[in-house]
Design an enzyme around this catalytic site. Sequence first.
Site, short mmCIF file in Angstrom:
data_model
loop_
_atom_site.label_atom_id
_atom_site.label_comp_id
_atom_site.label_asym_id
_atom_site.label_seq_id
_atom_site.Cartn_x
_atom_site.Cartn_y
_atom_site.Cartn_z
N LYS A 95 0.83 -1.21 0.00
CA LYS A 95 0.00 0.00 0.00
C LYS A 95 0.87 1.27 0.00
CE LYS A 95 -3.40 -0.60 2.97
NZ LYS A 95 -4.23 -0.53 4.20
N LYS A 107 2.33 -4.08 11.04
CA LYS A 107 1.03 -4.17 11.70
C LYS A 107 1.25 -4.62 13.12
CE LYS A 107 -3.26 -3.48 10.41
NZ LYS A 107 -3.66 -2.59 9.30
N SER A 364 -1.77 9.71 7.59
CA SER A 364 -0.82 9.41 8.68
C SER A 364 0.57 9.94 8.32
CB SER A 364 -0.72 7.91 8.91
OG SER A 364 -1.72 7.46 9.78
N1 GLU Z 1 -4.92 1.07 9.77
C1 GLU Z 1 -4.84 1.77 8.53
C2 GLU Z 1 -4.53 0.81 7.39
O1 GLU Z 1 -4.71 -0.37 7.50
C3 GLU Z 1 -3.90 2.96 8.59
C4 GLU Z 1 -2.48 2.68 8.91
C5 GLU Z 1 -1.67 3.94 9.19
O2 GLU Z 1 -2.21 5.02 9.17
O3 GLU Z 1 -0.46 3.78 9.45
O4 GLU Z 1 -4.20 1.23 6.32
#
Ligand code: GLU
Length: 471
Positions: A95, A107, A364
């Site tokens: 991503k 994660k 973020s």
């Molecule tokens: N939890 C979100 C995701 O799965 C955001 C992760 C982030 O902002 O670092 O993309």
Amino acid sequence: MGVNKDSSFLEGVNRMLDQAAETLDLPPGLAGQIKACNAVYQVSFSVGFRGGYQIFRGWCALHSTHRLPTKGGMRYSPSVNQEEVEALAALMTYKCALVNVPFGGSKTGLCIDPRDYDAHQLERITRRFARELAQKGFISPSTNVPAPDMGTSSREMAWIADTYRNLFPHDVNAIACVTGKPPTQSGITGRTEATGRGVQYGLREFFRYPEDVKKAGLEGGLNGKTAIVQGLGKVGYHAAKFLQAEDGVRIVAIIEHDGAVLSENGLCVEAVKDYIQEKGGLAGYPDAKFIKEGNAVLEAECDILIPAALGGQITSENAGRIRARIVAEAANGPTTYEANEILKERGTVIIPDVYLNAGGVIVSYFEWIRNISHIRFGRMGRRFEENKGLLTIEAIEATTGQAVPEKIREQLIYGAQEIDLVRSGLDDSMRLAYEEIRELHSERENVTDLRTAAFAVAIEKIARAHLEMGV
Ligand code: GLU
């Protein structure tokens, strides 16, 4: 996460990655290196409550450290396990690469049902978990920066930031150890709704290309299209609300944990959300049909199906019955590998999670930059911009002898605030990434769908980084 014979979530992500890697000309072994999870830390810790001690188990997976810090959400859910955390971390790597966020993927997950604890207990658990992770280097502004995910929010991020700051008071960038903090605790405006906004911007971008829309068997823009949303949490609620209010999308069904509500004329997202908040579920919602077997509604007629809840919702069992023309993956991993193949076969267009739900990590990234630069976006330039606008108006009026119309006047003297810049940056990131996906998709005959194209774009960038670094 897959049911019966479907691949597990991690297997699915890896198989999708393999499929994309096969379309590229990579040196032998490199795809394997990209796929491998760099490090996983498993932690067990206990917290004492009045009724005795309780043990909690959590994981932190740093999938790829080709860029640092690594980035990804922190999930609190009873379904959390090492495999799920690894799969989600891998998705974060792809991503970030895809949407040009210069981070690796990670994660963090805690196996807990947050609904079983009150705020005070959750704070103690979170602070303890954060300390365990920070002491081992699994949280810091320069190594790994968690953010909200399923079961966590800005509240948990504020507790973590405070814990970290207390542990490392000499770290001038301590506040950048997590993102998604409350705006009053050095968070950025627009982060809460960022993933939902990203879904909206991603869909808008898709509908800007009539050829792509045609492939889904549709025509025209978003206005008047029907959508079914699964999950009215942070992501689903904001996506549905914005699509309804700003793009004229008709939300014909909403699926939640206790069932689904349907209305051909369209549901008011805000009213449904208020109802759930008050009653704890959808049952009894007025002016709509209620179906207890909520997941059957995934198969109902609509233009766009937006799974925005759990992973593994579209499986080989129900994929053959999905009638939506577009599956817009707002959740992480809602479609199993096998379901993905079935949907592709049937000509359903999937706008993949790795692209469509990237809005959260994009904003973020902006928050992290704001934190390490210690200044709010717009603070230096806003009044300067306003003054420039005023001067322009004076010049136009002096030369034409006519007053500039009020509406244009207002726009010209408007200096961008942080929220405007956040939205502009998010929109730009989503548009650019889609263009990259499209370009690769159209250039390569062996790339037949958007997910493979999105993975291929990501792999190319990560592979380049590895090759240039000489690893
Ligand atoms: N939890 C979100 C995701 O799965 C955001 C992760 C982030 O902002 O670092 O993309």
